[in-house]
Enzyme design. Sequence first.
Site, PDB file in Angstrom:
ATOM      1  N   GLU A 144       0.987  -1.128   0.111  1.00  0.00           N
ATOM      2  CA  GLU A 144      -0.009   0.070   0.140  1.00  0.00           C
ATOM      3  C   GLU A 144       0.863   1.261  -0.006  1.00  0.00           C
ATOM      4  O   GLU A 144       1.123   1.835   1.026  1.00  0.00           O
ATOM      5  CB  GLU A 144      -0.917   0.016   1.072  1.00  0.00           C
ATOM      6  CG  GLU A 144      -2.159  -0.963   1.276  1.00  0.00           C
ATOM      7  CD  GLU A 144      -2.953  -0.702   2.372  1.00  0.00           C
ATOM      8  OE1 GLU A 144      -2.681  -0.043   3.120  1.00  0.00           O
ATOM      9  OE2 GLU A 144      -4.046  -1.407   2.144  1.00  0.00           O
ATOM     10  N   GLU A 155      -6.270  -7.598  -0.419  1.00  0.00           N
ATOM     11  CA  GLU A 155      -6.724  -7.333   0.865  1.00  0.00           C
ATOM     12  C   GLU A 155      -7.890  -6.745   1.286  1.00  0.00           C
ATOM     13  O   GLU A 155      -8.301  -5.678   0.641  1.00  0.00           O
ATOM     14  CB  GLU A 155      -5.472  -6.427   1.672  1.00  0.00           C
ATOM     15  CG  GLU A 155      -5.468  -6.318   3.241  1.00  0.00           C
ATOM     16  CD  GLU A 155      -4.391  -5.481   3.619  1.00  0.00           C
ATOM     17  OE1 GLU A 155      -3.158  -5.542   3.381  1.00  0.00           O
ATOM     18  OE2 GLU A 155      -4.844  -4.529   4.556  1.00  0.00           O
TER      19      GLU A 155
HETATM   20  C1  IDC Z   1      -2.973  -3.551  10.486  1.00  0.00           C
HETATM   21  C2  IDC Z   1      -3.137  -4.700  11.408  1.00  0.00           C
HETATM   22  C3  IDC Z   1      -2.566  -4.328  12.834  1.00  0.00           C
HETATM   23  C4  IDC Z   1      -1.483  -3.693  12.844  1.00  0.00           C
HETATM   24  C5  IDC Z   1      -1.220  -2.549  11.841  1.00  0.00           C
HETATM   25  C6  IDC Z   1      -0.128  -1.843  11.717  1.00  0.00           C
HETATM   26  O1  IDC Z   1      -4.443  -5.459  11.470  1.00  0.00           O
HETATM   27  O2  IDC Z   1      -2.455  -5.342  13.863  1.00  0.00           O
HETATM   28  O3  IDC Z   1      -1.077  -3.487  14.049  1.00  0.00           O
HETATM   29  O4  IDC Z   1      -1.708  -2.857  10.610  1.00  0.00           O
HETATM   30  O5  IDC Z   1       1.035  -2.749  11.296  1.00  0.00           O
HETATM   31  C7  IDC Z   1      -3.977  -2.161   5.849  1.00  0.00           C
HETATM   32  C8  IDC Z   1      -2.630  -2.662   5.943  1.00  0.00           C
HETATM   33  C9  IDC Z   1      -2.623  -3.660   7.035  1.00  0.00           C
HETATM   34  C10 IDC Z   1      -3.328  -3.327   8.141  1.00  0.00           C
HETATM   35  C11 IDC Z   1      -4.879  -3.229   7.889  1.00  0.00           C
HETATM   36  C12 IDC Z   1      -5.694  -2.854   8.941  1.00  0.00           C
HETATM   37  O6  IDC Z   1      -2.309  -3.096   4.722  1.00  0.00           O
HETATM   38  O7  IDC Z   1      -1.335  -3.976   7.171  1.00  0.00           O
HETATM   39  O8  IDC Z   1      -3.228  -4.279   9.454  1.00  0.00           O
HETATM   40  N1  IDC Z   1      -4.991  -2.332   6.805  1.00  0.00           N
HETATM   41  O9  IDC Z   1      -5.377  -1.672   9.420  1.00  0.00           O
HETATM   42  N2  IDC Z   1      -4.630  -1.191   4.943  1.00  0.00           N
HETATM   43  C13 IDC Z   1      -5.993  -0.705   5.163  1.00  0.00           C
HETATM   44  C14 IDC Z   1      -6.156  -1.557   6.340  1.00  0.00           C
END
Ligand code: IDC
Length: 443
Positions: free
Chosen positions: A272, A360
């Site tokens: 992302e 995702e």
């Molecule tokens: C989130 C995880 C969370 C973690 C965070 C930071 O769910 O546990 O603490 O990342 O690392 C994304 C990202 C993905 C995120 C997810 C939810 O690709 O890494 O995971 N998210 O926030 N993009 C949109 C949402």
Amino acid sequence: MRKRKVYAMASFFGIFLFCLCIVGVIPKKVQAAGRLEAVTGVRVAQKTPNTVKLVWKGVKAADGYEIYRSTRKDSGYKKIKTISSATTHTWRDYGSVPGQTYYYRVAAYGNQVGGMISGAKSTPVKAKILSAVEQYGTLSVKNGKLVDKNQKEVQLKGVSSHGLSWFPEFINYDALKTMRDEWGVEVIRLAMYTEEYNGYCVGSSDNKKQLEKKIADTVEDAKKLGMYVIIDWHILSDGNPQKNQAQAKAFFKKLSQRYKDEKHVIYEICNEPNGGTTWAQIKSYAKVIIKTIRTYDTDAVIIVGTPTWSQDVDLVAKDPIKGYDNLMYAFHYYAATHTDWFRQKVETAAKAGLPIFVTEYGICDASGNGAIDKKQADAWVKLLDKYGISSCIWNLSNKSETSAMLVSGCKRTSNWKKSDLSDSGKWFVKMMQKSLATVGSGK
Ligand code: IDC
């Protein structure tokens, strides 16, 4: 005296039954009483991995059908399904195990006055259940769509890991097998963070080795199970992929050399991009990485992240990367945050012919937490199905957050029971079963 009364009652009852038959209140098989024909014309109409679809000819006076299954031709048949409909002459077994050969027999049944009777079982039909990779083989991209070895459109559905450094225990052979056999999962995404804690670009060299081993082991496991695997260079706080471009290049060089002959490996080169990173910057990074991969692996599908946390597919559709085959573009959504306006972006891009892979998504909000929005979640499934867009749900872990598919504290790392699944996990399994029950029947 008493006897005569009994006779009178009996004949009255007889006349009554006769009248019921005439007016059609008593179904035909009671009138026909006795036996049901054996079911004939059973055949396998198999179209999708992990499932087998049976069809057969209807039997007169049947009330429904029973499906029997065995792993041996001549014995061991167990009833696996009763279909209580006389007019349904088809059934899809999505509880079957890929790689396994099954024999199926079908019998009619009828409800008689004295109880239920069954017709003889049909002669057995044989079906080898194919895994996703056996069924679809080498994937490629044609006219904006993901297609299989026969150039037929493919829509893969699967699961993304959480960060591989953080929840490695949930990615193992048995976990993959459980997801394949019980949920119908065809693709697994390995999210390898680059800059968060213990990410590939910031952790110790030991940590780096562990990450590489996890990926290597999982690629082997997925191969044995016939599942596709996405290797995800999970940039996040490092918003611009150019920041760690040198490391990305070395990483993808190593992997594409190793996996150049594998059918089941897909590369996702920047999860992302964010923080104002432009499409021009992503494109320039992507060209370097794609060129590196293509030096060794000439045909693997490569997924490129898009601006603003992989949301701006509509912008990318106006200016896609040229000169390479089998490229796709990532779109990510979290249903409680991203609604109509974001679906419009996908529609615009899909109509423009951009090949999209939703690597995702979540059914909660964009933080990965908060409340679930099932209505929006279903609207998204409908849209992805409309365009045949493949997807992976975020995430397979027991972290205490809504997007985690397992309840927090769940110790089981495979063979999960229903009680191990969070609301997100339950929603996903239900969605998959619904999807497996309908694929191939309407399309
Ligand atoms: C989130 C995880 C969370 C973690 C965070 C930071 O769910 O546990 O603490 O990342 O690392 C994304 C990202 C993905 C995120 C997810 C939810 O690709 O890494 O995971 N998210 O926030 N993009 C949109 C949402």
